[in-house]
Design a protein around this motif. Structure first.
Motif, PDB file in Angstrom:
ATOM      1  N   LEU A 120       1.115  -1.314   0.099  1.00  9.00           N
ATOM      2  CA  LEU A 120      -0.176  -0.026   0.280  1.00  9.00           C
ATOM      3  C   LEU A 120       0.477   1.226  -0.101  1.00  9.00           C
ATOM      4  N   SER A 121       1.888   1.279   0.826  1.00  6.23           N
ATOM      5  CA  SER A 121       2.570   2.366   0.773  1.00  6.23           C
ATOM      6  C   SER A 121       3.242   2.444  -0.750  1.00  6.23           C
ATOM      7  N   VAL A 122       3.650   1.376  -1.370  1.00  5.53           N
ATOM      8  CA  VAL A 122       4.497   1.654  -2.000  1.00  5.53           C
ATOM      9  C   VAL A 122       2.854   2.555  -3.339  1.00  5.53           C
ATOM     10  N   GLN A 123       2.066   1.800  -2.702  1.00  2.59           N
ATOM     11  CA  GLN A 123       0.843   2.423  -4.204  1.00  2.59           C
ATOM     12  C   GLN A 123       0.717   4.047  -4.430  1.00  2.59           C
ATOM     13  N   HIS A 124       0.753   4.080  -2.858  1.00  2.00           N
ATOM     14  CA  HIS A 124       0.742   5.403  -2.226  1.00  2.00           C
ATOM     15  C   HIS A 124       1.770   6.349  -2.729  1.00  2.00           C
ATOM     16  N   TYR A 125       2.836   6.223  -2.946  1.00  2.00           N
ATOM     17  CA  TYR A 125       4.253   7.088  -3.115  1.00  2.00           C
ATOM     18  C   TYR A 125       4.109   6.619  -4.584  1.00  2.00           C
ATOM     19  N   ASN A 126       3.908   5.754  -5.454  1.00  2.00           N
ATOM     20  CA  ASN A 126       3.933   6.068  -6.698  1.00  2.00           C
ATOM     21  C   ASN A 126       2.877   6.930  -6.939  1.00  2.00           C
TER      22      ASN A 126
ATOM     23  N   ILE B  59      -4.910 -13.385 -14.037  1.00  2.00           N
ATOM     24  CA  ILE B  59      -5.338 -13.858 -12.318  1.00  2.00           C
ATOM     25  C   ILE B  59      -4.315 -13.140 -11.234  1.00  2.00           C
ATOM     26  N   MET B  60      -4.947 -13.033 -10.499  1.00  2.00           N
ATOM     27  CA  MET B  60      -4.479 -12.574  -8.747  1.00  2.00           C
ATOM     28  C   MET B  60      -5.201 -13.494  -8.189  1.00  2.00           C
ATOM     29  N   VAL B  61      -4.038 -14.475  -7.824  1.00  2.00           N
ATOM     30  CA  VAL B  61      -4.586 -15.315  -6.249  1.00  2.00           C
ATOM     31  C   VAL B  61      -3.669 -15.130  -5.364  1.00  2.00           C
ATOM     32  N   ALA B  62      -4.727 -14.899  -4.322  1.00  2.00           N
ATOM     33  CA  ALA B  62      -4.088 -13.825  -3.030  1.00  2.00           C
ATOM     34  C   ALA B  62      -4.903 -14.649  -1.797  1.00  2.00           C
ATOM     35  N   THR B  63      -4.679 -14.091  -0.973  1.00  2.00           N
ATOM     36  CA  THR B  63      -4.795 -14.239   0.424  1.00  2.00           C
ATOM     37  C   THR B  63      -4.994 -12.480   0.862  1.00  2.00           C
ATOM     38  N   THR B  64      -6.026 -12.799   1.770  1.00  2.00           N
ATOM     39  CA  THR B  64      -6.426 -11.050   2.600  1.00  2.00           C
ATOM     40  C   THR B  64      -5.291  -9.894   1.906  1.00  2.00           C
ATOM     41  N   VAL B  65      -4.297 -10.164   1.799  1.00  2.00           N
ATOM     42  CA  VAL B  65      -3.111  -9.316   2.124  1.00  2.00           C
ATOM     43  C   VAL B  65      -3.007  -8.178   1.237  1.00  2.00           C
ATOM     44  N   ILE B  66      -4.142  -8.449  -0.238  1.00  2.00           N
ATOM     45  CA  ILE B  66      -4.768  -7.801  -0.906  1.00  2.00           C
ATOM     46  C   ILE B  66      -5.987  -6.552  -0.987  1.00  2.00           C
ATOM     47  N   GLU B  67      -6.377  -7.504   0.442  1.00  2.10           N
ATOM     48  CA  GLU B  67      -7.370  -6.747   0.798  1.00  2.10           C
ATOM     49  C   GLU B  67      -7.369  -4.819   1.226  1.00  2.10           C
ATOM     50  N   VAL B  68      -6.072  -4.203   1.803  1.00  2.00           N
ATOM     51  CA  VAL B  68      -7.025  -3.009   1.857  1.00  2.00           C
ATOM     52  C   VAL B  68      -5.873  -1.528   0.525  1.00  2.00           C
ATOM     53  N   GLY B  69      -6.793  -1.218   0.078  1.00  2.00           N
ATOM     54  CA  GLY B  69      -5.807  -0.459  -0.926  1.00  2.00           C
ATOM     55  C   GLY B  69      -5.624  -0.540  -2.347  1.00  2.00           C
ATOM     56  N   VAL B  70      -5.620  -1.785  -2.248  1.00  6.64           N
ATOM     57  CA  VAL B  70      -4.512  -1.726  -3.705  1.00  6.64           C
ATOM     58  C   VAL B  70      -5.409  -1.264  -5.105  1.00  6.64           C
ATOM     59  N   ASN B  71      -4.876  -0.870  -5.953  1.00  6.88           N
ATOM     60  CA  ASN B  71      -5.550   0.016  -7.131  1.00  6.88           C
ATOM     61  C   ASN B  71      -5.080  -1.068  -8.594  1.00  6.88           C
ATOM     62  N   VAL B  72      -6.234  -1.508  -8.802  1.00  5.10           N
ATOM     63  CA  VAL B  72      -6.295  -2.280 -10.329  1.00  5.10           C
ATOM     64  C   VAL B  72      -7.326  -2.100 -10.727  1.00  5.10           C
ATOM     65  N   PRO B  73      -7.460  -0.488 -11.484  1.00  4.89           N
ATOM     66  CA  PRO B  73      -8.557  -0.609 -12.066  1.00  4.89           C
ATOM     67  C   PRO B  73      -8.924  -1.635 -13.127  1.00  4.89           C
ATOM     68  N   ASN B  74      -7.502  -1.977 -13.799  1.00  2.76           N
ATOM     69  CA  ASN B  74      -8.242  -2.655 -14.654  1.00  2.76           C
ATOM     70  C   ASN B  74      -8.976  -4.274 -14.149  1.00  2.76           C
ATOM     71  N   ALA B  75      -8.988  -4.875 -13.043  1.00  7.91           N
ATOM     72  CA  ALA B  75      -9.380  -5.863 -12.651  1.00  7.91           C
ATOM     73  C   ALA B  75     -11.250  -5.727 -12.102  1.00  7.91           C
ATOM     74  N   SER B  76     -11.206  -6.697 -12.916  1.00  8.46           N
ATOM     75  CA  SER B  76     -13.150  -6.687 -13.438  1.00  8.46           C
ATOM     76  C   SER B  76     -13.784  -7.712 -12.243  1.00  8.46           C
ATOM     77  N   VAL B  77     -13.171  -8.888 -12.154  1.00 12.05           N
ATOM     78  CA  VAL B  77     -13.621  -9.313 -11.534  1.00 12.05           C
ATOM     79  C   VAL B  77     -13.637  -9.823  -9.965  1.00 12.05           C
ATOM     80  N   MET B  78     -14.233 -10.345  -8.552  1.00 11.43           N
ATOM     81  CA  MET B  78     -12.760 -10.245  -7.779  1.00 11.43           C
ATOM     82  C   MET B  78     -13.797 -12.108  -7.777  1.00 11.43           C
TER      83      MET B  78
END
Ligand code: ADP
Ligand code: MG
Length: 700
Positions: free
Chosen positions: A330-336, A545-564
């Motif tokens: 998240l902080s990397v993303q905020h920074y970018n 596809i991103m296979v993940a645990t809840t680590v992606i829960e907060v904040g991550v921003n990928v506008p092109n992702a349309s399926v959860m």
């Protein structure tokens, strides 16, 4: 001499040293006052008697009139139990004691009418009541003042040691006899008349010995109001004192950075909610007081830009600012993101995380201390003692629930005078709860999403429909979109969950084979650098596809992702589901959230899933969550002690809470130090509470 309510409980008739000890240890009752405030859990209709042949096999609390016709000692594995055969004109049953048998045997008379009361057991075709309350019918009739019998909180130890509900009631009666039931009023006459409340004495009498249901209702109302009123009074006072005592840095000007950004670089028009919130923040920053504000806004509501513009205000007034996020990603993303937004502004902005290199760290430390660095973005690393600012004016904390009160206070110490603090959270907390939990924070809410967003479509699918779901994912990828597939990982260390994830990953890899498909995987056991690498591949669109645990829960921003896709969705809490869903719906395309579950669902899980399907509104979801789980599990409430409420219920008594807050505010607005004669009783009660620590329980 009249008895003070601070008299130790030992002195009350019927208590004595050993019972006093038990009451202290088991229920925290030290004084008369504590006993008086031991409010019943519920009330039983004691005018209702059961016949033995009416009993049903369901472990109910009943009251039966009958006679003991014989006693018997029955040997059992350990020691023996005392069994009495109890008879009425419809049948027989048993009363059973495992302890105190000699005493019971001596105290109870054979062939004499008793009223017994307790919880029934049904075993081998026979009813029994273990450790019943017993009372001679003749005495019972005399004692029956009220049809409603208070049932007090108890513990196993208390009932084992003979402090039955009847004994508690007796002790309570003694307290009322000794004090004559006259207790000092704790609310002002004006409040009593305005809200038509009954007096303190009346309320206390009727909460313990209700004369009728109407008075019981009034008693409860009055006591709940009082409880909530003093908590609110305390919170509002704390906030007022904070504002008058703790000087902030007044940001007097709205300067060049802010204006240039606003006029030339703002990538979109702000929503009305964003504008309103910025005004609220601006007013705080411009005042002499230190800002302590909570910014609530659903996922995707655009909190980041508000944070940035607030930080620009700090810069314009010659101060530094920092933004902290709970995870590296998240902080990397905020920074970018922020770097990009500010690139034409001539602002020095840097990132500091756990994986920053030592040389880089050193440079950052120096630049911070000599004031070359304007904005620092980072993780908890920002809080380390080595990190010193020249003049930190504003600290923004993203995703509040991962940061505790402790961290906030650490921030404070980074300066001679505490910086302004803006705490942002996407976990909406119902306003009423927020008021009580974060009473020392002011609250701003972004209740509007940026325009043009398509509402995410949420559906529920059973595991048996997996093939269809896979086909759907394939179609979306075909259209150029990306998908998340999330597995529950309740604890990052739980190996079983981890195995689920890896199994899932392997099967996904089979269903979406390379080279046609690329898959990223991110989980908590990976090194930060690997995580970041995988994450970036997905962000850049290199993986589908991103296979993940809840680590992606907060904040991550990928506008092109349309399926959860959320696997085993029944294992997630509502707020987590909502957070996860917020990862999609960030672009212009229609987004989807698919909740996968097994067929076996508890009622509670069904409600959660259905709520997700029905609404996208975070606040509505938070209300349901609060109802399902109670306030105990809502983030942040644990520390706040709001659960120590004695009689009120923060969820059910929402209306009373609103009234209490309204009146507390009104009184403090007109008379902040409670000096008016009509408020004397409030001031006195407040002081007493502080003195005997009652009220501090509520405050974190
Ligand atoms: P969150 O509140 O979840 O942190 P963000 O600040 O990440 O939300 O914003 C979500 C997305 O919406 C970002 O891509 C951001 O650029 C965009 N956004 C924010 N405000 C607006 C707006 N007023 N109009 C259009 N897009 C906006
Ligand atoms: Mg955010």
């Amino acid at each position: 001499m009249s008895t003070s309510l601070q008299t130790p409980i030992d002195y009350l008739k019927g208590v004595g040293p050993s019972r006093a000890d038990l009451l202290r240890k088991e229920l925290g009752i030290h004084t008369y006052q504590d006993l008086l405030n031991l409010f019943p859990n519920r009330y039983l209709d004691r005018t209702k008697y059961f016949k033995i042949n009416q009993l049903q096999a369901n472990n109910a609390e009943v009251q039966i009139i009958g006679k003991i016709i014989k006693f018997e000692e029955v040997a059992q594995k350990k020691g023996k139990r005392l069994v009495a055969t109890f008879k009425d004109d419809t049948g027989v049953m048993e009363l059973v004691w495992f302890r105190g048998q000699k005493w019971i045997r001596d105290a109870l008379k054979l062939n004499t009418e008793y009223v017994v009361f307790g919880k029934t057991n049904y075993f081998n075709g026979k009813f029994s009541i273990p450790h019943p309350d017993t009372e001679l019918l003749s005495e019972h009739e005399q004692n029956l003042r009220s049809s409603m019998q208070a049932i007090y909180p108890s513990t196993e130890k208390l009932s084992n040691r003979g402090i039955s509900n009847r004994v508690m009631t007796k002790i309570m009666q003694n307290l009322f006899l000794e004090t004559k039931g006259r207790f000092a009023e704790t609310l002002s006459p004006k409040l009593l008349s305005e809200l038509k409340l009954i007096t303190k004495s009346e309320a206390l009498f009727n909460i313990h010995f209700p004369k009728n249901s109407d008075l019981l209702f009034k008693a409860k109302y009055r006591l709940k109001f009082e409880e909530l009123f003093y908590i609110q009074l305390q919170l509002i006072l704390k906030n007022l004192i904070h504002k008058s005592k703790i000087k902030g840095f007044p940001f007097e000007t709205v300067g060049a950075h802010f204006n240039t950004f606003f006029k030339q670089h703002l990538p979109f028009e702000l929503t009305n909610a964003q504008k309103r919130v910025l005004k609220e923040i601006r007013a705080d920053l411009g005042s002499n007081a230190q800002m302590n504000r909570l910014l609530q806004g659903d996922v995707g509501s655009g909190k980041t830009i508000v944070a940035l513009m607030s930080m620009l205000m700090a810069l314009d007034n010659g101060f530094q600012a920092c933004l902290m996020a709970p995870t590296e990603i998240l902080s990397v993303q905020h920074y970018n993101g922020l770097y990009e937004l500010c690139k034409d502004l001539n602002i020095n902005i840097k990132l500091l995380t756990g994986s920053s290199k030592t040389s880089e760290r050193k440079k950052i430390h120096e630049a911070l201390e000599n004031g070359e660095l304007d904005i620092l973005i980072g993780t908890h690393a920002v809080l380390e003692d080595k990190v010193k600012f020249k003049n930190l004016g504003l600290a923004v904390i993203d995703e509040q629930h991962r940061f505790g009160v402790e961290q906030r206070s650490k921030l404070w110490k980074k300066n001679t005078s505490p910086p302004h603090v803006l705490v942002m959270t996407a976990t909406p907390i119902p306003r009423t709860l927020a008021m009580s939990v974060y009473g020392d924070l002011d609250i701003s809410i972004i209740d509007e999403l940026p325009p043009g967003r398509k509402a995410i479509k949420t559906v529920h699918r059973y595991d048996t429909n997996r093939l269809k779901v896979l086909r759907f994912i394939r179609d979306e990828i075909q259209k150029g979109r990306q998908a998340y597939i999330v597995y529950p990982l309740i604890q990052e260390s739980a190996n079983m969950d981890y195995k689920d994830l890896m199994d899932g990953y392997e099967s996904i890899a089979r269903d979406f084979p390379m080279p046609d498909y690329q898959i990223s995987i991110v989980h908590g056991q990976m090194k930060p650098a690997d995580k970041e690498y995988e994450m970036q591949r997905f962000v850049k669109g290199e993986t589908n596809i991103m296979v993940a645990t809840t680590v992606i829960e907060v904040g991550v921003n990928v506008p092109n992702a349309s399926v959860m896709i959320i696997e085993s969705a029944e294992r997630f809490g509502l707020s987590q589901l909502h957070q996860l869903r917020g990862r999609v719906g960030r672009g212009a395309e229609q987004s989807f959230c698919i909740l996968m579950t097994s067929h076996k669902l508890s009622e509670n899980s069904k409600t959660r899933i259905q709520t997700m399907v029905n609404t996208n509104d975070g606040f509505e979801i938070a209300e349901v969550d609060l109802r399902l789980r109670g306030p105990g599990d809502i983030m942040g409430t644990q520390q706040s002690g709001i659960l120590n409420l004695r009689i009120a219920d923060i969820v059910k008594d929402n209306d009373i809470l609103q009234h209490a807050r309204y009146h507390a505010k009104k009184i403090l607005t007109s008379d902040p130090s409670l000096q008016a004669p009509e408020h004397a009783v409030i001031l006195e009660t407040y002081r007493q509470m502080a003195k005997y620590k009652n009220i501090w329980n509520y405050i974190s």
